[in-house]
Design an enzyme around this catalytic site. Structure first.
Site, mmCIF file in Angstrom:
data_model
loop_
_atom_site.group_PDB
_atom_site.id
_atom_site.type_symbol
_atom_site.label_atom_id
_atom_site.label_comp_id
_atom_site.label_asym_id
_atom_site.label_seq_id
_atom_site.Cartn_x
_atom_site.Cartn_y
_atom_site.Cartn_z
ATOM 1 C CB SER A 50 -4.896 -18.190 50.873
ATOM 2 O OG SER A 50 -3.605 -18.104 51.405
ATOM 3 C CE LYS A 103 -10.988 -16.656 47.196
ATOM 4 N NZ LYS A 103 -11.392 -17.349 48.066
ATOM 5 C CD GLU A 128 -10.660 -26.320 56.341
ATOM 6 O OE1 GLU A 128 -10.022 -26.378 57.407
ATOM 7 O OE2 GLU A 128 -10.181 -26.492 55.288
ATOM 8 C CB CYS A 134 -13.555 1.929 70.157
ATOM 9 S SG CYS A 134 -14.982 0.881 70.797
ATOM 10 C CG MET A 139 -13.893 7.908 73.374
ATOM 11 S SD MET A 139 -14.820 6.925 74.620
ATOM 12 C CE MET A 139 -16.114 8.285 75.062
ATOM 13 C CG HIS A 197 -15.184 1.102 65.568
ATOM 14 N ND1 HIS A 197 -13.943 0.603 65.536
ATOM 15 C CD2 HIS A 197 -15.751 0.761 66.794
ATOM 16 C CE1 HIS A 197 -14.024 -0.151 66.805
ATOM 17 N NE2 HIS A 197 -14.829 -0.113 67.491
ATOM 18 C CD GLU A 232 -12.625 2.345 62.640
ATOM 19 O OE1 GLU A 232 -13.121 3.284 62.955
ATOM 20 O OE2 GLU A 232 -12.562 1.270 63.445
HETATM 21 N N1 GLN Z 1 -12.459 -3.072 74.749
HETATM 22 C C1 GLN Z 1 -13.259 -1.891 74.611
HETATM 23 C C2 GLN Z 1 -14.459 -2.539 74.912
HETATM 24 O O1 GLN Z 1 -15.085 -3.329 74.962
HETATM 25 C C3 GLN Z 1 -13.148 -1.287 73.305
HETATM 26 C C4 GLN Z 1 -13.235 -2.118 72.261
HETATM 27 C C5 GLN Z 1 -12.966 -1.365 70.916
HETATM 28 O O2 GLN Z 1 -12.151 -0.623 70.810
HETATM 29 N N2 GLN Z 1 -13.670 -1.927 69.832
HETATM 30 O O3 GLN Z 1 -15.463 -1.615 75.386
#
Ligand code: GLN
Length: 543
Positions: free
Chosen positions: A14, A18, A151, A383, A386, A509, A511
């Site tokens: 693995s 791929k 699998e 997320c 923040m 997010h 990214e």
């Molecule tokens: N745990 C936090 C929430 O559910 C942040 C989630 C995250 O960082 N993707 O709101």
């Protein structure tokens, strides 16, 4: 032209890449003017990787339509520059779920429900689904796992049946294997590849092309040997040598004629040569940066590179865009304390506090935010990152020592981050977060709007908790501004500290949407700000 299908299986080991081979071939075909997408079929029983720990499976990638998917879909989007969707990632769990639901509904009344034909029929239906939309000329299907795994068997059987059912010119099979190098014997060994192809052929799948992952070039004799024993033409044995960047692989594959073999096998006429000017420009900037910048990523899954795949790639894109190499140093948030934070983050010209779930490493993230805020270090919190900006500011600027997210402290007297209203009744864990792309309206005068060059943006989410807007006024008065909000619900999506050179926290997010050809404005901005900081202070250079 009929939709054409390319299946990619893996053998011997693995982690051969791929996903990168599939993405590279897809990139080349798209660059020839064809409409292409890639899908991944994963053999595990989870419905999706959303419930998997990143240590198990790396990052969970989120699509525009809110699917929690395998991280390979991130590669597909970054290479192709097109969005994938729920239909692009199928697991054994999804297949069985559909078949069992249908069985309960009586769809197979009187029949014994079996792996062949019921499970394989459902796999085939899903393999052909995107092709039926008419949106694509070519669908590449990556089969997760390695040939020989128990699998993967039903998926390989489905590939066999499709190879038999579809017209010869509409279907192609590529097998990726490893040619190990034995340093004691100073030899590349082909036997594992022979065995892997034999195993594939036992099921009845005949590969059209063998792609060989290797650390050393394959000699013509070795290629001939592999071709002979694996029953393909010598020109159909392709070498995939370790590359200096994953983004170089499409060019390597083109040199090895992989895309040409595909268009010939699939009888695609009037195909152009791949148009890769922008891709090559990106690669040359990536290869010859004129400066460096040090960014520290604070997170709790730092032992596993794959856990922050999209973030790391977004820095690669932003680095190339700024003509600089981004050195990302990772710091385990679990060990960061108020006493050692300065030492742990020493030399950071920019700091990113990562997303995450649960209590572990949370206080370390708060320390990192405080350090970035108090020292004017360019900062991006994503997320959970923040959310910890908000907690940190509440504790140290507003003076609410007990401020917390209710995710870890439901009893807090200042629940500045709390469960979203529509999450309160949710007990089921899988696929129930706030997922996928949502609109966000930015304040025109904000740093974020300046970076995006617009005020109406759309970004992807994956969370259950949110900024508690009961406290919004207090935060804004004290200097932490909500500069991005959901236009429909009013949810706070972006916070900024205008008194700081570069301090942004995003509930979404960013990214996931960064690509080599379209680097993300927030990563771009962070790298730029980090570079300026070097120029001003000088003291951080080379740390
Ligand atoms: N745990 C936090 C929430 O559910 C942040 C989630 C995250 O960082 N993707 O709101």
């Amino acid at each position: 032209m009929n939709t054409k299908y390319i299946f990619i299986t893996g053998g011997v080991a693995s982690s051969l890449g791929k996903g990168i081979i599939a993405s590279s071939l897809a990139k080349l075909l798209k660059a020839r003017g064809l409409r292409v997408t890639i899908q991944k079929f994963d053999p595990y029983i989870n419905i999706d990787p959303g419930t998997l720990n990143p240590y198990e499976h790396g990052e969970c990638y989120v699509t525009e339509d809110g699917a929690e998917t395998d991280l390979d879909l991130g590669h597909y989007e970054r290479f192709l520059g097109v969005h994938t969707s729920k239909a692009n990632n199928v697991t054994t769990g999804k297949i069985y779920n559909t078949v069992i639901t249908k069985e309960r509904e009586g769809a197979y009344l009187g029949k014994t429900v079996q792996i062949v034909p019921h499970i394989t029929d459902e796999i085939k239906r899903r393999m052909l689904l995107l092709g039926r939309t008419g949106d694509y000329d070519i669908i590449l299907t990556e089969i997760g796992g390695t040939v020989g795994d128990m699998e993967s068997q039903p998926f390989i059987e489905a590939v066999r049946q499709l190879q038999w059912e579809l017209p010869e010119e509409d279907c192609m099979s590529i097998h990726l294997t490893l040619i190990p190098y034995l340093s004691a014997a100073k030899e590349l060994k082909t036997k594992p590849t022979q065995h892997s192809v034999q195993m594939l052929q036992q099921i009845g799948v005949k590969p059209d092309v063998i792609v060989c992952r290797t650390e050393h070039p394959l000699s013509p004799e070795l290629r001939r040997k592999i071709a002979l024993f694996c029953n393909v033409k010598p020109g159909h044995v392709i070498q995939s040598i370790d590359a200096w960047s994953i983004y170089q692989v499409p060019l390597n594959m083109h040199e090895e004629h992989l895309d040409e073999l595909a268009v010939r096998k699939l009888q695609i006429e009037n195909f152009a040569q791949p148009e890769l000017t922008r891709w090559k420009e990106f690669l040359s900037r990536l290869q010859h940066p004129s400066q460096e910048v040090n960014i520290t990523l604070v997170g709790k899954y730092v032992e596993l590179q794959d856990a922050y795949k999209s973030i790391l790639e977004a820095f690669v894109h932003a680095g190339a865009a700024n003509d600089c190499k981004v050195n990302v140093r990772t710091v385990q948030s679990e060990i960061v304390t108020p006493g050692n934070v300065a030492e742990m983050l020493q030399g950071a010209q920019g700091i990113l506090v990562a997303p995450g779930f649960g209590e572990r490493g949370l206080e370390g993230k708060v320390c990192a935010v405080q350090y970035a805020r108090e020292n004017g270090i360019p900062f991006l919190g994503i997320c959970l990152g923040m959310q910890m900006c908000v907690v940190e500011f509440a504790r140290h600027v507003l003076g609410w020592a007990d401020a917390a997210s209710t995710e870890v402290n439901p009893q807090s007297g200042h629940p500045v981050i709390c469960l979203m209203e529509d999450q309160k009744a949710t007990t089921i864990k899988g696929g129930t977060m706030r997922l996928g792309a949502y609109d966000c309206q930015l304040k025109p005068e904000s740093l974020t709007a300046g970076l995006y060059g617009q005020t109406a943006i759309r970004e992807r989410h994956r969370h259950r908790y949110e900024f508690n807007s009961e406290y919004l006024e207090a935060f804004e008065k004290a200097g932490l501004k909500a500069t991005g909000r959901n236009p429909e619900t009013g949810l706070v999506e972006v916070v900024e500290l205008p008194s700081h050179p570069f301090f942004i926290g995003t509930q979404f997010h960013p990214e996931y949407k960064s690509t080599p050809e379209n680097p993300h404005p927030l990563f771009n901005g962070l790298v730029k700000a980090a570079l300026i900081r070097t120029d001003l202070s000088g003291v951080h250079r080379g740390n």
